[in-house]
Write a protein that holds these residues in place. Structure first.
Motif, PDB file in Angstrom:
ATOM      1  N   VAL A 214       9.618 128.486 -74.937  1.00  0.00           N
ATOM      2  CA  VAL A 214       9.880 128.361 -73.612  1.00  0.00           C
ATOM      3  C   VAL A 214      11.437 127.530 -73.667  1.00  0.00           C
ATOM      4  O   VAL A 214      12.147 128.080 -72.782  1.00  0.00           O
ATOM      5  N   ALA A 215      11.641 126.563 -74.498  1.00  0.00           N
ATOM      6  CA  ALA A 215      12.980 126.218 -74.394  1.00  0.00           C
ATOM      7  C   ALA A 215      13.957 127.075 -74.657  1.00  0.00           C
ATOM      8  O   ALA A 215      15.015 127.302 -74.130  1.00  0.00           O
TER       9      ALA A 215
ATOM     10  N   ALA B 160      17.108 128.169 -72.247  1.00  0.00           N
ATOM     11  CA  ALA B 160      18.434 128.353 -72.467  1.00  0.00           C
ATOM     12  C   ALA B 160      19.006 129.826 -72.290  1.00  0.00           C
ATOM     13  O   ALA B 160      20.157 129.865 -71.834  1.00  0.00           O
ATOM     14  N   LEU B 161      18.166 130.634 -72.678  1.00  0.00           N
ATOM     15  CA  LEU B 161      18.776 132.087 -72.431  1.00  0.00           C
ATOM     16  C   LEU B 161      18.948 132.558 -71.087  1.00  0.00           C
ATOM     17  O   LEU B 161      19.995 133.026 -70.831  1.00  0.00           O
ATOM     18  N   PHE B 162      17.858 132.203 -70.254  1.00  0.00           N
ATOM     19  CA  PHE B 162      18.146 132.365 -68.581  1.00  0.00           C
ATOM     20  C   PHE B 162      19.298 131.809 -68.353  1.00  0.00           C
ATOM     21  O   PHE B 162      19.976 132.192 -67.453  1.00  0.00           O
TER      22      PHE B 162
ATOM     23  N   SER C  40      12.275 121.861 -70.626  1.00  0.00           N
ATOM     24  CA  SER C  40      13.116 122.357 -71.104  1.00  0.00           C
ATOM     25  C   SER C  40      14.041 123.116 -70.069  1.00  0.00           C
ATOM     26  O   SER C  40      15.175 123.448 -69.953  1.00  0.00           O
ATOM     27  N   PHE C  41      13.209 123.951 -69.085  1.00  0.00           N
ATOM     28  CA  PHE C  41      13.793 124.680 -68.151  1.00  0.00           C
ATOM     29  C   PHE C  41      14.709 123.758 -66.998  1.00  0.00           C
ATOM     30  O   PHE C  41      15.730 124.258 -66.768  1.00  0.00           O
ATOM     31  N   THR C  42      13.833 122.734 -66.691  1.00  0.00           N
ATOM     32  CA  THR C  42      14.910 122.045 -65.768  1.00  0.00           C
ATOM     33  C   THR C  42      16.206 121.090 -66.359  1.00  0.00           C
ATOM     34  O   THR C  42      17.111 121.275 -65.818  1.00  0.00           O
ATOM     35  N   THR C  43      15.758 120.881 -67.818  1.00  0.00           N
ATOM     36  CA  THR C  43      17.091 120.460 -68.491  1.00  0.00           C
ATOM     37  C   THR C  43      18.288 121.561 -68.390  1.00  0.00           C
ATOM     38  O   THR C  43      19.219 121.059 -68.265  1.00  0.00           O
ATOM     39  N   GLN C  44      18.097 122.662 -68.878  1.00  0.00           N
ATOM     40  CA  GLN C  44      18.794 123.529 -68.834  1.00  0.00           C
ATOM     41  C   GLN C  44      19.428 123.914 -67.581  1.00  0.00           C
ATOM     42  O   GLN C  44      20.734 124.343 -67.483  1.00  0.00           O
ATOM     43  N   LYS C  45      18.669 123.977 -66.466  1.00  0.00           N
ATOM     44  CA  LYS C  45      19.217 124.050 -64.987  1.00  0.00           C
ATOM     45  C   LYS C  45      20.136 122.938 -64.792  1.00  0.00           C
ATOM     46  O   LYS C  45      21.238 123.532 -64.366  1.00  0.00           O
TER      47      LYS C  45
ATOM     48  N   SER D 299      10.770 110.298 -77.066  1.00  0.00           N
ATOM     49  CA  SER D 299       9.939 110.844 -78.206  1.00  0.00           C
ATOM     50  C   SER D 299       9.434 112.170 -77.740  1.00  0.00           C
ATOM     51  O   SER D 299       9.041 113.132 -78.803  1.00  0.00           O
ATOM     52  N   HIS D 300       8.580 112.186 -76.642  1.00  0.00           N
ATOM     53  CA  HIS D 300       7.901 113.286 -76.168  1.00  0.00           C
ATOM     54  C   HIS D 300       8.776 114.576 -76.196  1.00  0.00           C
ATOM     55  O   HIS D 300       8.461 115.675 -76.420  1.00  0.00           O
ATOM     56  N   ALA D 301      10.071 114.422 -75.543  1.00  0.00           N
ATOM     57  CA  ALA D 301      10.807 115.501 -75.367  1.00  0.00           C
ATOM     58  C   ALA D 301      11.106 116.040 -76.923  1.00  0.00           C
ATOM     59  O   ALA D 301      11.330 117.290 -77.258  1.00  0.00           O
ATOM     60  N   LEU D 302      11.572 115.398 -77.844  1.00  0.00           N
ATOM     61  CA  LEU D 302      11.958 115.454 -79.059  1.00  0.00           C
ATOM     62  C   LEU D 302      10.770 116.035 -79.886  1.00  0.00           C
ATOM     63  O   LEU D 302      11.092 117.279 -80.573  1.00  0.00           O
ATOM     64  N   ASP D 303       9.568 115.937 -79.822  1.00  0.00           N
ATOM     65  CA  ASP D 303       8.390 116.371 -80.276  1.00  0.00           C
ATOM     66  C   ASP D 303       8.026 117.780 -79.833  1.00  0.00           C
ATOM     67  O   ASP D 303       7.827 118.725 -80.548  1.00  0.00           O
ATOM     68  N   GLN D 304       8.193 117.938 -78.487  1.00  0.00           N
ATOM     69  CA  GLN D 304       7.673 118.954 -77.839  1.00  0.00           C
ATOM     70  C   GLN D 304       8.995 119.922 -77.436  1.00  0.00           C
ATOM     71  O   GLN D 304       8.641 120.808 -76.699  1.00  0.00           O
ATOM     72  N   ASN D 305      10.106 119.714 -78.219  1.00  0.00           N
ATOM     73  CA  ASN D 305      11.329 120.839 -78.264  1.00  0.00           C
ATOM     74  C   ASN D 305      11.874 120.905 -76.761  1.00  0.00           C
ATOM     75  O   ASN D 305      12.463 122.017 -76.486  1.00  0.00           O
ATOM     76  N   ARG D 306      11.834 119.773 -75.923  1.00  0.00           N
ATOM     77  CA  ARG D 306      12.451 120.141 -74.546  1.00  0.00           C
ATOM     78  C   ARG D 306      13.909 120.022 -74.800  1.00  0.00           C
ATOM     79  O   ARG D 306      14.534 120.507 -73.801  1.00  0.00           O
TER      80      ARG D 306
END
Length: 425
Positions: free
Chosen positions: A17-18, A22-24, A87-92, A111-118
């Motif tokens: 998803v991340a 990022a691609l989008f 990840s979508f909102t962060t990239q937005k 830590s959740h974001a790091l673990d979940q690849n956000r």
């Protein structure tokens, strides 16, 4: 079914998803100078400090923190009970920054974001770990896993900034890439102390040694309070020096920092006692918050707090024990019970209070309704020279109860109770 899926499989899904997020948005992070900040405590204030200094000095800077995202002077909410958005909102948000010709982006990373690849596909030039104390062990399962998840923020950065006084330092200093820069004790690259504190202004001294080994000292007069904020200021100063900013300009900008909503935020409506709202919700952060306020309290220190449902129940009794060792009076109450019974959560916290010598209905009370709890503390118990600390919710604008989010604000309730009290005089 959801809970039977291994977290590693979920994290691979999050990575996919991340990538497509990022691609989008056309990989906006590649066009920004990004600073990431993580840690158990202090990361929100540190992010806001860095953002404030850069903004005050005229740089185009954006920010994503617990409290809000800021892009081109506009503020955006980042959601309920989250620090790092999806990840979508962060990239937005990063795309908005690029479109507005932003140069720097300051990100608060959990830590959740790091673990979940956000924050995958968000390359960082520099990263800060403020401290690491036990937290989110319901998710990470052990302190060791939590610690090494935090360390992921140091992967592929140019600079690793760490607090040399934190117990995690020795374990983390060899991890990641890039130059290690330290702050904290006198052997660190940047160190300091509280010079004085009076009438809402705290003077923090900041020291570092030049390439010629000469000691340089600056003093920042700020609206922050407490020894703990020295670490946040040192982390900010360290990042600003790495970015090439001038000493005097950094110090001048720090003096205009207004603070962060819900982070040791004082509520004043003309009462003869003090009221603070803070996000402290771990044994360590409760100890730091109450220790700071106790030093500034003439008479009684009164504390209102609870513990979040579905979040690391092992810390609840210790939270109560820590609070009882510092506060004179305690009101236990709800704090996002989610699907749990709030009375059971309160009972678990109270075990620690009783262990520390607390007496039910004499030195501590159990009031499930948070508004009633604040009413008792601010409207009834507090008197001249006292301090009331309302902990756990901070800036948050909702309460999670039985799967639903209800509008909520500790500050609004405290202000309402204080005004009613003053009007009755």
């Amino acid at each position: 079914m959801k809970n039977k899926i291994p977290q590693s499989a979920k994290n691979f899904y999050h990575l996919v998803v991340a990538f497509f997020s990022a691609l989008f948005f056309r990989f906006p992070a590649k066009k920004l100078k990004i600073v990431g900040v993580t840690g158990t405590d202090g990361k929100t204030t540190t992010v806001n400090l860095i953002y404030h200094v850069l903004h005050e000095l005229g740089y185009k800077v954006g920010m994503i923190s617990t409290v809000e995202a800021k892009v081109n002077g506009h503020s955006y909410e980042t959601g309920f009970h989250v620090t790092t958005p999806s990840s979508f909102t962060t990239q937005k948000f990063l795309r908005k920054m690029v479109d507005n010709k932003t140069e720097y982006a300051i990100l608060e990373v959990t830590s959740h974001a790091l673990d979940q690849n956000r924050v995958a596909f968000v390359p960082m030039q520099a990263a800060v770990i403020t401290n690491v104390t036990p937290e989110h062990l319901d998710y990470h399962r052990s302190y060791r896993r939590y610690l090494f998840t935090k360390a992921k923020i140091f992967n592929k950065v140019n600079y690793r900034i760490m607090n040399s006084e934190d117990p995690s330092f020795e374990k983390l200093k060899m991890l990641g890439s890039g130059q290690l820069v330290t702050y904290g004790g006198q052997l660190a690259d940047y160190f300091g102390e509280v010079v004085s504190s009076y009438d809402g202004i705290t003077n923090y001294a900041v020291h570092y040694r030049t390439k010629q080994k000469q000691l340089k000292t600056m003093v920042a007069a700020t609206h922050l309070i407490g020894e703990f904020n020295l670490s946040n200021i040192l982390a900010c100063f360290t990042i600003c020096k790495i970015l090439g900013l001038e000493d005097k300009k950094i110090i001048n900008a720090l003096s205009t920092f207004p603070g962060v909503p819900g982070r040791m935020e004082e509520v004043k409506v003309g009462q003869d006692f003090r009221v603070f709202i803070d996000f402290a919700h771990t044994p360590h952060s409760i100890e730091v918050a109450l220790s700071t306020l106790k030093k500034q309290t003439e008479n009684k220190l009164i504390c209102v707090f609870g513990a979040a449902g579905e979040r690391d129940p092992s810390k609840r009794s210790l939270m109560g024990q820590v609070a009882a060792g510092l506060a004179d009076l305690i009101i236990l109450t709800s704090e996002d019970p989610r699907s749990e019974d709030p009375s059971r959560i309160i009972d678990e916290i109270s075990k620690g209070i009783v262990k520390a010598g607390g007496q039910h209905n004499r030195t501590f009370w159990k009031i499930i309704d948070r508004e009633e709890a604040i009413q008792k503390a601010v409207g009834n118990l507090a008197s001249e020279g006292d301090t009331v600390a309302i902990l756990g919710k901070g800036h948050e604008k909702s309460m999670s109860i039985a799967g639903k989010e209800y509008p909520w604000s500790d500050k609004n309730v405290a202000v309402s109770v204080l005004k009613k009290r003053l009007n009755q005089k």
